[in-house]
Design an enzyme around this catalytic site. Structure first.
Site, PDB file in Angstrom:
ATOM      1  CE  LYS A  88     -13.962  -8.567  24.128  1.00 44.03           C
ATOM      2  NZ  LYS A  88     -14.010  -9.177  25.469  1.00 44.03           N
TER       3      LYS A  88
ATOM      4  CG  ASP B  54     -12.939 -12.694  25.272  1.00 45.67           C
ATOM      5  OD1 ASP B  54     -12.073 -13.569  25.413  1.00 45.67           O
ATOM      6  OD2 ASP B  54     -12.833 -11.529  25.727  1.00 45.67           O
TER       7      ASP B  54
ATOM      8  CE  LYS C 184      -9.359 -13.352  27.868  1.00 47.85           C
ATOM      9  NZ  LYS C 184     -10.616 -12.587  27.811  1.00 47.85           N
TER      10      LYS C 184
ATOM     11  CG  ASP D 282     -10.899 -28.232  32.091  1.00 48.35           C
ATOM     12  OD1 ASP D 282     -10.232 -29.216  32.483  1.00 48.35           O
ATOM     13  OD2 ASP D 282     -11.920 -27.838  32.695  1.00 48.35           O
TER      14      ASP D 282
ATOM     15  CB  THR E 115      -2.607  -7.050  29.123  1.00 48.56           C
ATOM     16  OG1 THR E 115      -4.021  -7.110  29.236  1.00 48.56           O
ATOM     17  CG2 THR E 115      -2.205  -7.178  27.677  1.00 48.56           C
TER      18      THR E 115
ATOM     19  NE  ARG F 220     -13.604   0.473  29.227  1.00 43.47           N
ATOM     20  CZ  ARG F 220     -12.591   0.303  30.072  1.00 43.47           C
ATOM     21  NH1 ARG F 220     -12.685   0.758  31.310  1.00 43.47           N
ATOM     22  NH2 ARG F 220     -11.503  -0.335  29.699  1.00 43.47           N
TER      23      ARG F 220
HETATM   24  O1  C5P Z   1     -13.530  -0.845  26.877  1.00 39.30           O
HETATM   25  P1  C5P Z   1     -12.273  -1.342  26.245  1.00 39.30           P
HETATM   26  O2  C5P Z   1     -12.057  -0.807  24.831  1.00 39.30           O
HETATM   27  O3  C5P Z   1     -11.058  -1.148  27.115  1.00 39.30           O
HETATM   28  O4  C5P Z   1     -12.531  -2.899  26.083  1.00 39.30           O
HETATM   29  C1  C5P Z   1     -11.543  -3.780  25.648  1.00 39.30           C
HETATM   30  C2  C5P Z   1     -12.053  -5.190  25.637  1.00 39.30           C
HETATM   31  O5  C5P Z   1     -10.980  -6.065  25.335  1.00 39.30           O
HETATM   32  C3  C5P Z   1     -12.620  -5.666  26.978  1.00 39.30           C
HETATM   33  O6  C5P Z   1     -13.663  -6.596  26.688  1.00 39.30           O
HETATM   34  C4  C5P Z   1     -11.446  -6.336  27.626  1.00 39.30           C
HETATM   35  O7  C5P Z   1     -11.826  -7.336  28.532  1.00 39.30           O
HETATM   36  C5  C5P Z   1     -10.748  -6.949  26.428  1.00 39.30           C
HETATM   37  N1  C5P Z   1      -9.331  -7.224  26.616  1.00 39.30           N
HETATM   38  C6  C5P Z   1      -8.405  -6.233  26.937  1.00 39.30           C
HETATM   39  N2  C5P Z   1      -7.090  -6.553  27.099  1.00 39.30           N
HETATM   40  C7  C5P Z   1      -6.684  -7.800  26.938  1.00 39.30           C
HETATM   41  C8  C5P Z   1      -7.583  -8.819  26.610  1.00 39.30           C
HETATM   42  C9  C5P Z   1      -8.918  -8.484  26.459  1.00 39.30           C
HETATM   43  O8  C5P Z   1      -8.767  -5.077  27.064  1.00 39.30           O
HETATM   44  N3  C5P Z   1      -5.395  -8.083  27.046  1.00 39.30           N
END
Ligand code: C5P
Length: 233
Positions: free
Chosen positions: A33, A60, A62, A65, A120, A212
């Site tokens: 992503k 990603d 999003k 517009d 979220t 992460r």
């Molecule tokens: O590091 P981590 O596993 O938390 O990363 C989750 C990824 O998913 C990040 O790129 C974050 O921006 C994205 N994301 C999220 N929650 C959402 C939408 C996107 O964690 N509701």
């Protein structure tokens, strides 16, 4: 496309993302992503380069517009040969339909298109006080998911906790792409409601987006393989 693990490459520069991808053996090409930070820093060249390295890409960005602008922007992204893109369902059905038109290439192929329902980071209180939406969050999410489905989109981004309800409302083939995944013993970071890869599979997630737990691991390739193993088997 079947179920898979998507690695969130939340890095600030091309150098950092290449250093990360170089830690995988030459034949192993995770689905990645690319988000706003990396795309705005490096532009479309980063997408072309990662594609050239053989990865599938979820871009990603999003989009949100007026329909005509989104249609034209989606045509540009489709030319980058990405595999999955997204937009905000709040842009309305007209915008989502225009996005699909823009994405569709002359040969009829197109990247998959999914919608963000509610971020979220938006809670019930901000939904009601700032957005003036009075319904419960879950109903809002399902209503937006149904609107995305009606517009012809392929799925939504949602919490694995919502995946079952989305499938019930929109059908088993409507994709749920779910972040918020952690290993059982892992650090949650800033994610509040999390599931393990195995729990996400049981909940019906089609794709898990994992950042992460893989990008910050001592051995990212091993962490990625563990994720795939737990999610797919
Ligand atoms: O590091 P981590 O596993 O938390 O990363 C989750 C990824 O998913 C990040 O790129 C974050 O921006 C994205 N994301 C999220 N929650 C959402 C939408 C996107 O964690 N509701």
């Amino acid at each position: 496309m079947g179920k898979d693990v998507i690695v969130a490459c939340d890095f600030a520069s091309a150098g950092a993302v290449y250093a990360f991808l170089d830690r995988f053996p030459a034949g192993e090409k995770p689905f990645v992503k690319i988000g706003m930070e990396l795309y705005y820093a490096e532009g479309p060249a980063i997408v072309r380069e990662i594609k050239k390295r053989g990865h599938r890409i979820f871009l990603d960005l999003k989009l949100h517009d007026i329909p005509n602008t989104v249609k034209k922007a989606m045509a540009v992204l489709s030319n980058l040969d990405v595999d999955l893109v997204n937009l905000h369902a709040a842009g309305t059905r007209a915008m989502m339909e225009a996005a699909l038109e823009g994405l569709t290439r002359p040969d009829g192929t197109r990247p998959l298109l999914i919608a963000v329902t509610q971020l979220t980071s938006t809670d019930q209180e901000s939904l009601e006080r700032e957005l003036l939406i009075r319904e419960p969050m879950e109903q809002v999410v399902l209503h937006y998911a149904a609107a995305a489905k009606a517009a012809g989109l392929d799925g939504v981004v949602c919490s694995p906790l919502e995946a079952a309800a989305v499938h019930e409302r929109c059908g088993r083939d409507f994709l749920t792409v779910t972040p918020g995944v952690r290993f059982a013993e892992g650090d949650r970071g800033d994610q509040k409601r999390v599931m393990t890869p195995a729990q996400a599979r049981q909940a019906g997630s089609d794709y898990i987006v994992v950042g992460r737990p893989i990008t910050a691991a001592a051995d990212p390739a091993a962490a990625y393989r563990r994720c795939v193993e737990e999610f797919l088997n």
